[in-house]
Write an enzyme that holds these catalytic residues in place. Sequence first.
Site, PDB file in Angstrom:
ATOM      1  N   ASP A   1      42.303   8.568  25.637  1.00 54.47           N
ATOM      2  CA  ASP A   1      41.890   6.837  24.467  1.00 54.47           C
ATOM      3  C   ASP A   1      42.624   5.810  24.963  1.00 54.47           C
ATOM      4  O   ASP A   1      42.002   4.896  25.276  1.00 54.47           O
ATOM      5  CB  ASP A   1      42.398   7.558  23.113  1.00 54.47           C
ATOM      6  CG  ASP A   1      41.998   8.450  22.250  1.00 54.47           C
ATOM      7  OD1 ASP A   1      40.724   8.267  22.307  1.00 54.47           O
ATOM      8  OD2 ASP A   1      42.793   8.796  21.578  1.00 54.47           O
TER       9      ASP A   1
ATOM     10  N   LYS B   1      44.331  15.117  15.853  1.00 51.66           N
ATOM     11  CA  LYS B   1      44.917  14.604  17.731  1.00 51.66           C
ATOM     12  C   LYS B   1      45.955  15.365  17.633  1.00 51.66           C
ATOM     13  O   LYS B   1      46.487  16.130  18.637  1.00 51.66           O
ATOM     14  CB  LYS B   1      45.004  13.712  17.537  1.00 51.66           C
ATOM     15  CG  LYS B   1      43.367  12.519  17.791  1.00 51.66           C
ATOM     16  CD  LYS B   1      43.223  10.747  17.994  1.00 51.66           C
ATOM     17  CE  LYS B   1      41.873  10.443  18.003  1.00 51.66           C
ATOM     18  NZ  LYS B   1      41.379   9.154  18.984  1.00 51.66           N
TER      19      LYS B   1
END
Length: 283
Positions: A106, A69
């Site tokens: 997210d 990420k």
Amino acid sequence: MAQPFGLAGVMGWPVSHSRSPLMHNLWLKQHGIAGVYVPLPVQPERLGEALRGLPALGFAGCNLTIPHKVAAMAYMDEIDPLARRMGAMNLVVVGPEGRLTGFNTDGFGFWQSLVDAQPQFRAEAGPVVVLGAGGAARAVVLSLLERGAPSVRLLNRTEEKAQQLASELSGAGAHGVIDVLPWTQRESALEGCALLVNTTSLGMQDQPGLALRLDDLPRTALVCDVIYVPLETPLLKQARERGHVTVNGLGMLMNQARPAFQAWFGVMPEITPELKQAMLATL
Ligand code: ATR
């Protein structure tokens, strides 16, 4: 010309546990889109090669999971400002001429899961307590501050990591205040807060639970755990028994996938009962 075949996937190492293929393939089917979403096991040292290969392979893009990420940001042509502020990304979109843009969904997934559980919840409702300072905490803290949380009380076993996170996010222009408190104050910190979020791994399957007395937590506070295996962590059980509205990590997982699907395939998919049931069957 024939309708193009939709291709997307999730890069991770390991990636076999990912539920993303299940979600996206179900949505492809529900929306009558010809395509497939595949797990892409990519070793960290080959991440750049893999990302750069997406346009040639005809991918609309991919998701990123552990451990990619942060590292993936170095290979993007462009990074969405929100992902830049979070310092991490979970979504790649292949654009015209094979340009790669990085996004982070997210925070959206987390926020949407709260609203799904309690539609009238407002970030302005009061201070928030966030436990943990890892990757998940980043998205949680920033999304709450962006939506108007007056302050975040951030507590982590290793206090320096919380300090680091607070200074990065404050530097990134987060509006509200981040107060870093010692881990030992995690019970008294609950006083007067509107929301408690656990982002630590405590309470996960095969891990000890988070031992936390909730005596100082207002009864109206929402209690959220980003863990989804098990669905009800010891913290959520304790909170539910005390009468709190509780939110588990499954909603966050499903909701972060929705804008990704939309970015690749042009439709915002919904969390249908069929999807929920299919996901629950894997837990
Ligand atoms: P993620 O990216 O999912 O947030 P992570 O980066 O590994 O995962 O972070 C795990 C979090 O759980 C950290 O905040 C970690 O605290 P430390 O920074 O002190 O390691 C927290 N954590 C893990 N085990 C813990 C324990 N036994 N007690 C308290 N916190 C714990």
